[in-house]
Design a protein around this motif. Sequence first.
Motif, PDB file in Angstrom:
ATOM      1  N   ILE A   1       0.445   7.766  27.715  1.00 50.31           N
ATOM      2  CA  ILE A   1       1.662   6.947  27.784  1.00 50.31           C
ATOM      3  C   ILE A   1       1.649   5.758  26.821  1.00 50.31           C
ATOM      4  O   ILE A   1       2.694   5.144  26.601  1.00 50.31           O
ATOM      5  N   VAL A   2       0.490   5.406  26.254  1.00 53.15           N
ATOM      6  CA  VAL A   2       0.405   4.237  25.373  1.00 53.15           C
ATOM      7  C   VAL A   2       0.249   4.701  23.934  1.00 53.15           C
ATOM      8  O   VAL A   2      -0.695   5.428  23.609  1.00 53.15           O
ATOM      9  N   PRO A   3       1.162   4.324  23.050  1.00 54.80           N
ATOM     10  CA  PRO A   3       1.124   4.805  21.662  1.00 54.80           C
ATOM     11  C   PRO A   3       0.103   4.064  20.803  1.00 54.80           C
ATOM     12  O   PRO A   3      -0.479   3.059  21.216  1.00 54.80           O
ATOM     13  N   HIS A   4      -0.082   4.569  19.583  1.00 49.60           N
ATOM     14  CA  HIS A   4      -0.896   3.870  18.604  1.00 49.60           C
ATOM     15  C   HIS A   4      -0.292   2.493  18.326  1.00 49.60           C
ATOM     16  O   HIS A   4       0.914   2.289  18.450  1.00 49.60           O
ATOM     17  N   ILE A   5      -1.139   1.575  17.885  1.00 53.07           N
ATOM     18  CA  ILE A   5      -0.669   0.219  17.589  1.00 53.07           C
ATOM     19  C   ILE A   5      -0.013   0.200  16.205  1.00 53.07           C
ATOM     20  O   ILE A   5      -0.472   0.861  15.272  1.00 53.07           O
ATOM     21  N   ASN A   6       1.039  -0.561  16.083  1.00 55.17           N
ATOM     22  CA  ASN A   6       1.755  -0.737  14.825  1.00 55.17           C
ATOM     23  C   ASN A   6       0.794  -1.263  13.746  1.00 55.17           C
ATOM     24  O   ASN A   6       0.155  -2.299  13.929  1.00 55.17           O
ATOM     25  N   VAL A   7       0.706  -0.570  12.611  1.00 56.58           N
ATOM     26  CA  VAL A   7      -0.252  -0.979  11.582  1.00 56.58           C
ATOM     27  C   VAL A   7       0.098  -2.343  10.979  1.00 56.58           C
ATOM     28  O   VAL A   7      -0.785  -3.100  10.579  1.00 56.58           O
ATOM     29  N   LEU A   8       1.375  -2.673  10.934  1.00 54.49           N
ATOM     30  CA  LEU A   8       1.758  -3.997  10.442  1.00 54.49           C
ATOM     31  C   LEU A   8       1.337  -5.075  11.444  1.00 54.49           C
ATOM     32  O   LEU A   8       0.934  -6.172  11.058  1.00 54.49           O
ATOM     33  N   GLY A   9       1.439  -4.750  12.716  1.00 53.07           N
ATOM     34  CA  GLY A   9       0.982  -5.689  13.736  1.00 53.07           C
ATOM     35  C   GLY A   9      -0.504  -5.967  13.626  1.00 53.07           C
ATOM     36  O   GLY A   9      -0.959  -7.109  13.787  1.00 53.07           O
ATOM     37  N   LEU A  10      -1.298  -4.931  13.350  1.00 54.00           N
ATOM     38  CA  LEU A  10      -2.742  -5.116  13.196  1.00 54.00           C
ATOM     39  C   LEU A  10      -3.051  -6.021  12.004  1.00 54.00           C
ATOM     40  O   LEU A  10      -3.904  -6.916  12.077  1.00 54.00           O
TER      41      LEU A  10
ATOM     42  N   GLU B   1       0.829  -1.207   0.000  1.00 53.71           N
ATOM     43  CA  GLU B   1       0.000   0.000   0.000  1.00 53.71           C
ATOM     44  C   GLU B   1       0.863   1.256   0.000  1.00 53.71           C
ATOM     45  O   GLU B   1       0.456   2.307  -0.498  1.00 53.71           O
ATOM     46  N   GLY B   2       2.052   1.159   0.596  1.00 58.06           N
ATOM     47  CA  GLY B   2       3.016   2.241   0.511  1.00 58.06           C
ATOM     48  C   GLY B   2       2.815   3.414   1.447  1.00 58.06           C
ATOM     49  O   GLY B   2       3.621   4.350   1.437  1.00 58.06           O
ATOM     50  N   VAL B   3       1.777   3.390   2.270  1.00 59.79           N
ATOM     51  CA  VAL B   3       1.496   4.503   3.176  1.00 59.79           C
ATOM     52  C   VAL B   3       1.436   3.973   4.606  1.00 59.79           C
ATOM     53  O   VAL B   3       0.760   2.974   4.876  1.00 59.79           O
ATOM     54  N   PHE B   4       2.126   4.658   5.509  1.00 57.66           N
ATOM     55  CA  PHE B   4       2.186   4.211   6.899  1.00 57.66           C
ATOM     56  C   PHE B   4       1.870   5.370   7.842  1.00 57.66           C
ATOM     57  O   PHE B   4       2.629   5.685   8.749  1.00 57.66           O
ATOM     58  N   GLY B   5       0.710   5.974   7.619  1.00 54.40           N
ATOM     59  CA  GLY B   5       0.240   6.999   8.531  1.00 54.40           C
ATOM     60  C   GLY B   5      -0.368   6.375   9.769  1.00 54.40           C
ATOM     61  O   GLY B   5      -0.337   5.154   9.953  1.00 54.40           O
ATOM     62  N   TYR B   6      -0.917   7.228  10.641  1.00 52.83           N
ATOM     63  CA  TYR B   6      -1.575   6.702  11.832  1.00 52.83           C
ATOM     64  C   TYR B   6      -2.693   5.758  11.416  1.00 52.83           C
ATOM     65  O   TYR B   6      -3.493   6.057  10.535  1.00 52.83           O
ATOM     66  N   GLY B   7      -2.745   4.612  12.063  1.00 53.24           N
ATOM     67  CA  GLY B   7      -3.774   3.628  11.738  1.00 53.24           C
ATOM     68  C   GLY B   7      -4.674   3.360  12.922  1.00 53.24           C
ATOM     69  O   GLY B   7      -4.395   3.775  14.050  1.00 53.24           O
ATOM     70  N   GLN B   8      -5.756   2.659  12.664  1.00 52.92           N
ATOM     71  CA  GLN B   8      -6.670   2.244  13.723  1.00 52.92           C
ATOM     72  C   GLN B   8      -7.270   0.909  13.349  1.00 52.92           C
ATOM     73  O   GLN B   8      -7.335   0.553  12.167  1.00 52.92           O
ATOM     74  N   PRO B   9      -7.684   0.119  14.341  1.00 49.46           N
ATOM     75  CA  PRO B   9      -8.288  -1.180  14.047  1.00 49.46           C
ATOM     76  C   PRO B   9      -9.547  -1.005  13.194  1.00 49.46           C
ATOM     77  O   PRO B   9     -10.224   0.026  13.259  1.00 49.46           O
ATOM     78  N   TRP B  10      -9.851  -2.018  12.419  1.00 44.85           N
ATOM     79  CA  TRP B  10     -10.984  -1.976  11.505  1.00 44.85           C
ATOM     80  C   TRP B  10     -11.968  -3.099  11.855  1.00 44.85           C
ATOM     81  O   TRP B  10     -11.616  -4.040  12.576  1.00 44.85           O
ATOM     82  N   PRO B  11     -13.198  -3.044  11.369  1.00 48.55           N
ATOM     83  CA  PRO B  11     -14.235  -3.998  11.794  1.00 48.55           C
ATOM     84  C   PRO B  11     -13.897  -5.461  11.552  1.00 48.55           C
ATOM     85  O   PRO B  11     -14.164  -6.314  12.409  1.00 48.55           O
ATOM     86  N   SER B  12     -13.293  -5.788  10.411  1.00 55.33           N
ATOM     87  CA  SER B  12     -13.016  -7.204  10.148  1.00 55.33           C
ATOM     88  C   SER B  12     -11.937  -7.758  11.073  1.00 55.33           C
ATOM     89  O   SER B  12     -11.891  -8.968  11.328  1.00 55.33           O
TER      90      SER B  12
END
Length: 375
Positions: free
Chosen positions: A257-266, A52-63
């Motif tokens: 104190i808790v950062p966003h989750i790594n998008v690759l980890g998600l 996808e080439g983009v690594f901005g802030y991510g968030q969990p998705w419904p699936s």
Amino acid sequence: MSIFDTPLDRRGTDSLKWGKYAGRDILPLWVADMDFAAPPAVLAALHRRVDEGVFGYGQPWPSLAAAISEHLASEYGWAIEPDWIVWLPGLVSGLNIACRAVEGEVLTATPVYPPFLSAPRLSGRPLKQVDLVRRDGRWQWDLPALAAAADNSRLFLLCHPHNPVGRCWRRDELQALADFAAARDLIVCSDEIHCGLILDADKRHIPFASLSPDAARRSITLLAPSKTFNIPGLGCAFAIIPDAGLRSRFRRAMEGIVPHINVLGLAACEAAYRDGEAWRRELIAYLAGNRDRVMAAVAACPQVGMSPVEATYLAWIDVRGLGLADPARHFEAHGLGLSDGADFAAPGWLRLNFGCPRATLIEALRRFAAACQAT
């Protein structure tokens, strides 16, 4: 030949496990990190995400939430709601947040994974430790001793399955703990990160929160795909907290104190839970074979011993009979890097990680025998 027989050379890489002994002929069987490639489904999902080439802030998705819910329902008969999930960058973060979210003394059973011992201290909470006991060759909780130590406790840290002793706690044992927690109004923070690594076909993981509505109400369950699918470096875990009030307290303790989750980890998390089951079943069979080799090797060495490993890929070995002042250093001198039991509140014990190719394990057990004979 199994896919898990394929050797992976991790020397000279970013591997914490192998870097510890860089330049020395020491096989590292210490930190809980397997020497196996991640499942093909996980690797494919990561490639798609990278493309996808983009690594901005991510968030969990419904699936992703659906994959977790479906996995827990199919594997354990545990029905959860998506809003019970609180995302974390790692399970150890969850232990520390739980200690901050629940005021009062913390209680746990030792020996235990070292962050269980450090998280209360780092959170400014007093810690009470009660030793597990061995009866009929099996590790068990000492409930009378726990009761005697619990006067001021508000939080019980549960390791389930237990690292390092390898117990898959039975329903009756868990229910006894749930009754204990209810009688003393304890919150139970249950580390269930090894739940996908039950090695015996006649045993089954039972989530603590699935025991009853009361157990669910007082529970914080910590989970991650990292141990089962060997992706700890991707930094993705989550807590499941059914009670809205407790969940709110937990979230407040995370603030700032808790950062966003790594998008690759998600991305890896969804692939692991949705498409990793066939790989996991092959892994379990392979680890069970490795476990049996470790038990046979330990049984062949006088003055050392271990109880059966029901879950995890970690063997907890009693070497006190060897009379060593520094067991970990002695075994390192014979080419084997193991975890020091003192870090788990049990000096004189060693933890051996058998999550490695069979050829590596065979050589490691040869060195283990030589180290025992050299005392």
